[in-house]
Scaffold this active site. Structure first.
Site, PDB file in Angstrom:
ATOM      1  N   GLU A 132     -12.497  -6.483  39.334  1.00 47.82           N
ATOM      2  CA  GLU A 132     -13.644  -6.355  38.401  1.00 47.82           C
ATOM      3  C   GLU A 132     -13.604  -7.326  37.266  1.00 47.82           C
ATOM      4  O   GLU A 132     -13.479  -7.987  36.805  1.00 47.82           O
ATOM      5  CB  GLU A 132     -13.672  -5.288  37.818  1.00 47.82           C
TER       6      GLU A 132
ATOM      7  N   GLU B   1     -20.916  -7.370  29.440  1.00 57.91           N
ATOM      8  CA  GLU B   1     -20.849  -6.343  29.121  1.00 57.91           C
ATOM      9  C   GLU B   1     -21.699  -6.018  27.118  1.00 57.91           C
ATOM     10  O   GLU B   1     -21.665  -7.033  26.496  1.00 57.91           O
ATOM     11  CB  GLU B   1     -19.441  -5.560  28.795  1.00 57.91           C
TER      12      GLU B   1
END
Length: 549
Positions: free
Chosen positions: A431, A436
């Site tokens: 990932e 974020e």
């Protein structure tokens, strides 16, 4: 022997410091005498070692400050006996002077002239490497891990340590700080075979935070940072034999004159050469803090003229511009719907839908809106869209221009997941979190990498502050190739993942991945949701994928 900044102490302060007087009757201290009959004897070794032995003596003296005539800003060597050994690193004429302190104050100066010959000759191939026979420019080797690092000077048993076991800078890590990598360091060979050094810092220097107060007289910052700072234009370089006791060293050190330094200000001008090759040099420098504790710092440089791989040139390979109105293009996007396994595995609070209320395209942007509302047993709704089985790719430069939502508990993300997720599962698929953000840490964005070697609360991550992430659009970037993952914002790289060993545990990033865009609520990273939260939207202007030409 302690090295202290030379201070002319006020009489009373000196008295109290030297004699320990507090509230006692000063008459009990005795007679206050200024040192007299100060003498200075200096013996210069004639073996080319540069060593001098100094003996200072005065009646009624309890401490001596000795100055050896090195550097524009001299530092006093303090001795209670007046006897000191000192080693010069360069041949030359020097003035040694001494000041004696007693209970009644300080004496006048006494000085003497000396001439020192230093016979140490550095290796000829080292001089050739540094100067290329004339003059050579050097830069930070910023693309490699550990181009800046720090560790202890010795282990618990007193054995010298020669590696940065406390901290190693990741590739390009300091780029966002704005000044360190801009420095140009030049070594020049003179006609008499001496070497000069100059630092072009563009008037700005990257300071270790522990040196700011002493050197600049300013309040120490919370982290290292750049300050306006003028440096000496050209200084002499004195080479000498190292005495560190390290096994991984060339046993050669050098001293830069006039307090000069190699780019990063650590309050020292002495550097040990750990290794060198045709185009690279690794250095070690000792920093001493104001308590006397020492740190060993490590610096890696590369010659400006060295053959380095140029930055790759990219051309547009694929893009999503979010034109039109309504739902996202079904030829490219599909939805994750529901709550998944306990909120998609992160304890999140939202129910993901495919409603236009949560996911829509209008006015040239994708809008993913998180809302407080009761829906299918949840108190919040939001959207999560993916390109799985529709657009997947390996390697490239990714740019995503987005404006982020606000509110405590919001957790927007722009990321990539390995396309073999359904076969090998997570984290084996790998990932790559391009961006974020959490509303509980407004304006701080992070990049993160999840692999079998580190996942969940992964230690493979970096963060940076981007003012106004929810007020306007910023471009979040990833350069993904076979060697590394480089994450940035608006053209500034702030985190690089480049494990030295790339295997299935650390590097599941050599096959296709697909995009995921979502806004989560709460959960392990999002945290507590603000009671006043009603709704907020992440807007995405475009996604562009570039391939190397």
């Amino acid at each position: 022997m302690n090295n202290l900044k030379y201070l002319k102490l006020p009489f009373l302060a000196l008295l109290l410091l030297g004699l320990g007087a507090c509230e006692e009757d000063l008459s009990e201290i005795g007679e206050l005498n200024t040192p007299t009959n100060l003498t200075l004897n200096v013996d210069v070794a004639q073996d080319g070692s540069g060593k001098v032995t100094v003996d200072a003596n005065a009646d009624d003296a309890f401490v001596y400050h000795l100055f050896f005539g090195v550097g524009e800003s001299e530092t006093a060597t303090v001795s209670s006996t007046g006897s000191v050994e000192y080693i010069y690193r360069n041949s030359g004429d020097y003035i040694i002077r001494v000041v004696a302190y007693g209970s009644g104050g300080l004496s006048s100066n006494t000085s003497t002239d000396i001439s020192v010959e230093v016979l140490y000759e550095p290796p000829t191939d080292l001089i050739q490497t540094l100067t290329n026979g004339t003059s050579r420019n050097w830069l930070w080797r910023k693309a490699v891990p550990g181009h800046l690092g720090v560790g202890p000077t010795a282990d618990d048993n007193g054995n010298p340590v020669g590696e940065p076991i406390w901290y190693m800078a990741q590739p390009f890590e300091k780029e966002a700080d704005g000044c360190l990598y801009e420095d140009l360091m030049t070594f020049t060979l003179n006609s008499d075979n001496t070497v000069d050094y100059s630092l072009n810092n563009n008037g700005v220097t990257y300071f270790n935070r522990g040196e700011v107060a002493a050197e600049l007289g300013e309040t120490p910052p919370g982290a290292d940072q750049c300050y306006n700072y003028e440096v000496a234009p050209i200084v002499a370089v004195g080479f000498f034999e190292s005495e560190s006791g390290l096994s991984n060293t060339t046993d050669v050190s050098f001293l830069l004159g006039s307090g000069s330094f190699i780019s990063y200000f650590l309050g020292s001008s002495t550097y040990e050469i750990l290794s060198y090759s045709n185009d690279e040099i690794d250095l070690r420098v000792i920093q001493t803090d104001d308590t006397g504790f020492q740190f060993a710092w490590y610096i890696k440089l590369i010659a400006e003229d060295a053959a380095v791989d140029p930055e790759p040139e990219f051309e547009l390979f694929w893009s999503e511009e979010f034109d039109g109105d309504g739902a996202p293009d079904p030829a490219t996007w599909s939805y994750n719907i529901g709550v998944g396994d306990n909120g998609w595995g992160n304890g999140e609070e939202q129910f993901y839908t495919d409603r236009l209320d949560n996911v829509s395209v209008s006015d040239g942007t994708l809008k993913i809106t998180a809302k407080r509302e009761n829906f299918s047993g949840r108190q919040y709704t939001s959207g999560r869209i993916i390109t799985q089985d529709k657009f997947e790719f390996t390697y490239g430069k990714i740019e995503i221009r987005a404006k982020l939502p606000t509110g405590g508990g919001t957790w927007p993300a722009l990321w990539l997941l390995g396309a073999n997720f359904d076969v090998v599962g997570w984290p084996s698929c790998g990932e790559m979190d391009i961006m974020e953000h959490v509303g509980n840490r407004q304006d701080v964005v992070q990049a993160a990498v999840h692999s079998p070697s580190s996942f969940g609360d992964t230690f493979n991550k970096g963060e940076t502050t981007v003012p106004g992430v929810s007020d306007g659009f910023n471009t979040y970037e990833l350069i993904w190739d076979a060697q590394s993952l480089r994450f940035g914002v608006n053209g500034n790289t702030y985190y690089t993942y480049d494990p030295p060993v790339k295997d299935g545990q650390t590097w599941p990033f050599n096959s296709d991945a697909f995009f995921i865009l979502n806004v989560a609520m709460g959960g392990s990273l999002g945290g507590a949701i603000d009671n006043a939260f009603t709704e907020s939207t992440m807007e995405v202007d475009y996604i562009r994928v570039f391939k190397e030409q």
